[in-house]
Design a protein around this motif. Structure first.
Motif, PDB file in Angstrom:
ATOM      1  N   PRO A  83       0.809  -1.224   0.000  1.00 23.87           N
ATOM      2  CA  PRO A  83       0.000   0.000   0.000  1.00 23.87           C
ATOM      3  C   PRO A  83       0.837   1.266   0.000  1.00 23.87           C
ATOM      4  CG  PRO A  83      -0.944  -1.598   1.513  1.00 23.87           C
ATOM      5  CD  PRO A  83       0.338  -2.190   1.009  1.00 23.87           C
ATOM      6  N   TRP A  84       1.936   1.284   0.736  1.00 19.42           N
ATOM      7  CA  TRP A  84       2.694   2.519   0.838  1.00 19.42           C
ATOM      8  C   TRP A  84       3.516   2.848  -0.396  1.00 19.42           C
ATOM      9  CZ3 TRP A  84       7.749   1.382   0.341  1.00 19.42           C
ATOM     10  CH2 TRP A  84       8.207   0.145   0.795  1.00 19.42           C
ATOM     11  N   ALA A  85       3.593   1.923  -1.350  1.00 23.88           N
ATOM     12  CA  ALA A  85       4.362   2.212  -2.564  1.00 23.88           C
ATOM     13  C   ALA A  85       3.774   3.438  -3.262  1.00 23.88           C
ATOM     14  CB  ALA A  85       4.349   1.013  -3.499  1.00 23.88           C
ATOM     15  N   GLU A  86       2.482   3.582  -3.125  1.00 24.40           N
ATOM     16  CA  GLU A  86       1.793   4.692  -3.766  1.00 24.40           C
ATOM     17  C   GLU A  86       1.996   6.001  -3.014  1.00 24.40           C
ATOM     18  OE1 GLU A  86      -2.464   4.825  -5.799  1.00 24.40           O
ATOM     19  OE2 GLU A  86      -2.083   3.017  -4.621  1.00 24.40           O
ATOM     20  N   LEU A  87       2.355   5.893  -1.752  1.00 21.52           N
ATOM     21  CA  LEU A  87       2.494   7.093  -0.928  1.00 21.52           C
ATOM     22  C   LEU A  87       3.842   7.779  -1.130  1.00 21.52           C
ATOM     23  CD1 LEU A  87       1.087   5.951   2.512  1.00 21.52           C
ATOM     24  CD2 LEU A  87      -0.085   6.999   0.598  1.00 21.52           C
ATOM     25  N   CYS A  88       4.809   7.006  -1.590  1.00 19.87           N
ATOM     26  CA  CYS A  88       6.120   7.575  -1.793  1.00 19.87           C
ATOM     27  C   CYS A  88       6.031   8.683  -2.811  1.00 19.87           C
ATOM     28  CB  CYS A  88       7.071   6.511  -2.341  1.00 19.87           C
ATOM     29  SG  CYS A  88       7.769   5.492  -1.075  1.00 19.87           S
ATOM     30  N   SER A  89       7.053   9.546  -2.775  1.00 18.66           N
ATOM     31  CA  SER A  89       7.037  10.512  -3.834  1.00 18.66           C
ATOM     32  C   SER A  89       8.395  10.509  -4.477  1.00 18.66           C
ATOM     33  CB  SER A  89       6.640  11.872  -3.303  1.00 18.66           C
ATOM     34  OG  SER A  89       7.741  12.674  -3.117  1.00 18.66           O
ATOM     35  N   PRO A  90       8.454  10.165  -5.724  1.00 14.26           N
ATOM     36  CA  PRO A  90       7.283   9.799  -6.513  1.00 14.26           C
ATOM     37  C   PRO A  90       6.778   8.402  -6.136  1.00 14.26           C
ATOM     38  CG  PRO A  90       9.267   9.384  -7.759  1.00 14.26           C
ATOM     39  CD  PRO A  90       9.707  10.009  -6.467  1.00 14.26           C
ATOM     40  N   PRO A  91       5.529   8.111  -6.474  1.00 12.09           N
ATOM     41  CA  PRO A  91       5.008   6.761  -6.214  1.00 12.09           C
ATOM     42  C   PRO A  91       5.894   5.728  -6.893  1.00 12.09           C
ATOM     43  CG  PRO A  91       3.245   8.225  -6.900  1.00 12.09           C
ATOM     44  CD  PRO A  91       4.522   8.990  -7.063  1.00 12.09           C
ATOM     45  N   LEU A  92       6.081   4.611  -6.224  1.00 10.76           N
ATOM     46  CA  LEU A  92       7.039   3.620  -6.710  1.00 10.76           C
ATOM     47  C   LEU A  92       6.485   2.711  -7.811  1.00 10.76           C
ATOM     48  CD1 LEU A  92       9.034   4.617  -4.821  1.00 10.76           C
ATOM     49  CD2 LEU A  92       8.806   2.572  -3.426  1.00 10.76           C
ATOM     50  N   THR A  93       7.282   2.556  -8.834  1.00 10.20           N
ATOM     51  CA  THR A  93       6.988   1.560  -9.854  1.00 10.20           C
ATOM     52  C   THR A  93       7.361   0.201  -9.269  1.00 10.20           C
ATOM     53  OG1 THR A  93       7.328   3.074 -11.696  1.00 10.20           O
ATOM     54  CG2 THR A  93       7.676   0.725 -12.135  1.00 10.20           C
ATOM     55  N   VAL A  94       6.440  -0.741  -9.352  1.00  7.81           N
ATOM     56  CA  VAL A  94       6.682  -2.019  -8.672  1.00  7.81           C
ATOM     57  C   VAL A  94       6.384  -3.229  -9.545  1.00  7.81           C
ATOM     58  CG1 VAL A  94       6.064  -1.023  -6.422  1.00  7.81           C
ATOM     59  CG2 VAL A  94       4.326  -2.182  -7.797  1.00  7.81           C
ATOM     60  N   ILE A  95       6.971  -4.345  -9.136  1.00  7.08           N
ATOM     61  CA  ILE A  95       6.597  -5.641  -9.682  1.00  7.08           C
ATOM     62  C   ILE A  95       5.654  -6.249  -8.654  1.00  7.08           C
ATOM     63  CG2 ILE A  95       7.425  -7.897 -10.402  1.00  7.08           C
ATOM     64  CD1 ILE A  95      10.245  -6.461 -10.676  1.00  7.08           C
ATOM     65  N   ALA A  96       4.384  -6.283  -9.000  1.00  9.96           N
ATOM     66  CA  ALA A  96       3.394  -6.753  -8.036  1.00  9.96           C
ATOM     67  C   ALA A  96       3.295  -8.270  -8.079  1.00  9.96           C
ATOM     68  CB  ALA A  96       2.034  -6.138  -8.341  1.00  9.96           C
ATOM     69  N   GLN A  97       3.243  -8.878  -6.900  1.00  6.23           N
ATOM     70  CA  GLN A  97       2.960 -10.312  -6.838  1.00  6.23           C
ATOM     71  C   GLN A  97       1.820 -10.492  -5.846  1.00  6.23           C
ATOM     72  OE1 GLN A  97       6.027 -12.722  -5.124  1.00  6.23           O
ATOM     73  NE2 GLN A  97       6.811 -11.107  -3.804  1.00  6.23           N
ATOM     74  N   PRO A  98       0.945 -11.437  -6.122  1.00  6.32           N
ATOM     75  CA  PRO A  98      -0.278 -11.588  -5.318  1.00  6.32           C
ATOM     76  C   PRO A  98      -0.037 -12.314  -4.012  1.00  6.32           C
ATOM     77  CG  PRO A  98      -0.276 -13.210  -7.061  1.00  6.32           C
ATOM     78  CD  PRO A  98       0.994 -12.414  -7.226  1.00  6.32           C
ATOM     79  N   GLY A  99       0.442 -11.584  -2.995  1.00  5.83           N
ATOM     80  CA  GLY A  99       0.817 -12.200  -1.739  1.00  5.83           C
ATOM     81  C   GLY A  99      -0.303 -12.967  -1.074  1.00  5.83           C
TER      82      GLY A  99
END
Lengths: 351, 351
Positions: free
Chosen positions: B297-313
């Motif tokens: 969730p906090w990846a979006e809060l960073c500035s800039p929001p973080l580009t991520v490799i999402a895995q379905p935990g």
DNA sequence: GTGAAAGCGCTAACAC
DNA sequence: GTGTTAGCGCTTTCAC
């Protein structure tokens, strides 16, 4: 899959009775000679006593239960780590359940633990006293962490009266309320008070509180710190989910564009506040100041880094586990751990 | 603390034998008449069968164990929530342990679970095959999640050979390696490959990899995606702790100021990278681009929001729990779940 | 369809 | 000090 040696196997191999083996292994009396011999044989047979037999005999499972609302909430992750750390040091198993802040699920999980004869339980409670009656009645040693179960209405009223009297200086401090269950809490009152004072010092007057399940003590502290009359529109609640938190935050910002600061009652709510503010083009802290309960690693990553009320999640878990393992003296103990306002960059002067 | 009714109490009160009660309650054969009667009596006595007796009789605990490296790592929190959700639906207890990415602690926790006769285990393994031998030997049903135990050196070598051949197109795909243990993994290879390609597309050539314990598959994928020769200084490792992650990130940035992008192998490493970059006055993405494994969730809060490799935990946890509850057909199944590159704002063109 | 009885592995009385 | 024994609450043959 070879089947494990039993105590009987060890007894036979060592030429002694099972009782002797049992004694030796649980530190009872035995001659040094036999003790050594039994130990040797046990080791040689790779014997590991089965908890199954012991549990049935003692009519209780070792270890403890742990009930938290949500393990993806970093604070509860910290709390759980604390509990597990303590349990690991004693080799005890911990049965963990996630309640989703739903009293019904909590109730079912309590039932499951009862069925397992887990008689020690650490819980961040969601339901009220009624939900917890079965556990207490069954003789479970319960320790509440982070918060207490909601209490009946009449008690709440009495509290309100107390609070007013306290404000008027009629009674010096909180009336001692006999706790039926020991608990480990953060000093919410002090934490919130410090945060609100800090915000007021920056000139803020319209401060909102964004609460979640179980935040009643925090709201109460907020009301007290802000002082009557409290603008009720500035106190809003979400359920446990991230969606609900976002909706509450967004709704708050939209319905009251005049607010200048908000205190989020937990990290999920703080997260939602940041997100909602950004979505509505509110700058933190220029347009709105934010203080969040819980210090989590990512609070520092935000921009600006979030000013937080830190509470020692891991310690709380550890202490709770200690408490549940050796239920202190006669009357239940309540441990209150200090909070700390960590000032970073999310609060500014009122514009 | 009233003591619970036993099956014997029910039998007497209903005027039947204990066997009948047992049958009725576990859905065995009984005449509708007796069945109903027994059920009524049981309900009236508030009878709850004790897991203790059943467990001893069946020489196994119900439920399952869950071993993760760290519950304050949001990804493992998600994984755990998935497991707990599945277990809750079947009413099974879950014994949770936190290994701290330490094989020794993992080993002790396995021992504890063995002692408890927990014969089903979901684990994010930290130790190697040797650590896991006792569990397998004891006949535990094990499912690995998120990663696999480190394997002996000779196998790794064979893999390296395979990888080279694959690069040369000599063999079409990964040689099937018979898995002894079923597992639920994210498609690390695809995730990393996509991320690296994305960065290369932005012009980056000196891309670093910041790895942690158990990231061998991700590093391997990174090496493959970057293509030989890999600049070994750009591949650094941390142990599980946040401190170590920070040290690794900081050291990387300082020793190789010429790097223009970094792939963090997990969210704790991503967190460290952001922190270290800030401390060194490196702007993201202007000075350095960042892709982080794990969507939190906090990846979006960073500035800039973080580009991520999402895995379905959460899904990974749920699937693992399903797998461990009904060990599929003859040979162990491995489930690979898809990853997704979520482009936000932490990557930019090479300057 | 139902009951009696035999344990599962262990601990704790109790006797020696 | 040490062995014998009686269960803890349940499931599961095995007779009836």
């Amino acid at each position: 899959m070879e089947k494990r040696a039993t105590i009987k196997d060890v007894a036979e191999a060592a030429g002694v009775g099972v009782a002797t083996v049992s004694r030796v292994l649980s530190g009872g009396s035995a001659s040094p000679r036999t003790r050594e011999h039994v130990l040797a044989v046990a080791a040689q047979l790779d014997y590991r006593p089965s908890a199954l037999g012991r549990n049935l005999r003692q009519r209780r499972t070792g270890g403890m239960g742990l009930l938290v609302p949500d393990l993806t909430d970093t604070f509860y992750g910290q709390l759980a780590e604390g509990v597990l750390a303590c349990a690991r040091s004693t080799g005890e198993p911990v049965v963990v359940g996630s309640t989703g802040d739903d009293p019904e699920q909590e109730s079912e999980l309590i039932g499951m633990l009862l069925e397992q004869s887990v008689d020690r339980l650490i819980a961040v409670p969601t339901g009220d006293a009624e939900t917890w009656a079965p556990a207490v009645r069954a003789g479970m040693t319960v320790v509440f962490a982070d918060r207490l179960p909601a209490r009946p209405a009449e008690e709440e009223q009495q509290d309100a009266v107390d609070d007013l009297m306290r404000l008027d200086g009629l009674i010096p401090a909180a009336r001692p309320r006999p706790p039926e269950v020991p608990s480990v809490l953060a000093d919410d009152r002090a934490g919130i008070r410090t945060a609100v004072r800090y915000l007021r010092g920056l000139g803020h007057r319209r401060i909102a509180f964004l609460g979640g399940p179980g935040h009643d003590r925090r709201v109460a502290a907020f009301r007290e710190a802000v002082g009557a009359p409290v603008d009720e529109e500035l106190v809003v609640f979400a359920t446990g989910s991230r969606d609900s938190a976002y909706a509450a935050a967004s709704g708050l910002f939209q319905s009251r564009p005049d607010l200048t600061a908000v205190v989020a009652g937990g990290n999920v709510l703080g997260e939602a506040a940041v997100l909602a503010a950004r979505e509505l083009d509110l700058r933190v802290p220029r347009d709105v100041s934010l203080v969040m309960y819980d210090d989590v690693p990512w609070a520092e990553l935000c921009s600006p880094p979030l000013t937080v009320i830190a509470q020692p999640g891991r310690d709380m878990g550890y202490r709770a586990a200690e408490l549940v393992l050796r239920p202190g003296g006669r009357r239940p103990r309540t441990v209150v751990l200090p909070t700390e306002l960590i000032i970073r960059g999310s609060c500014g002067p009122r514009r």
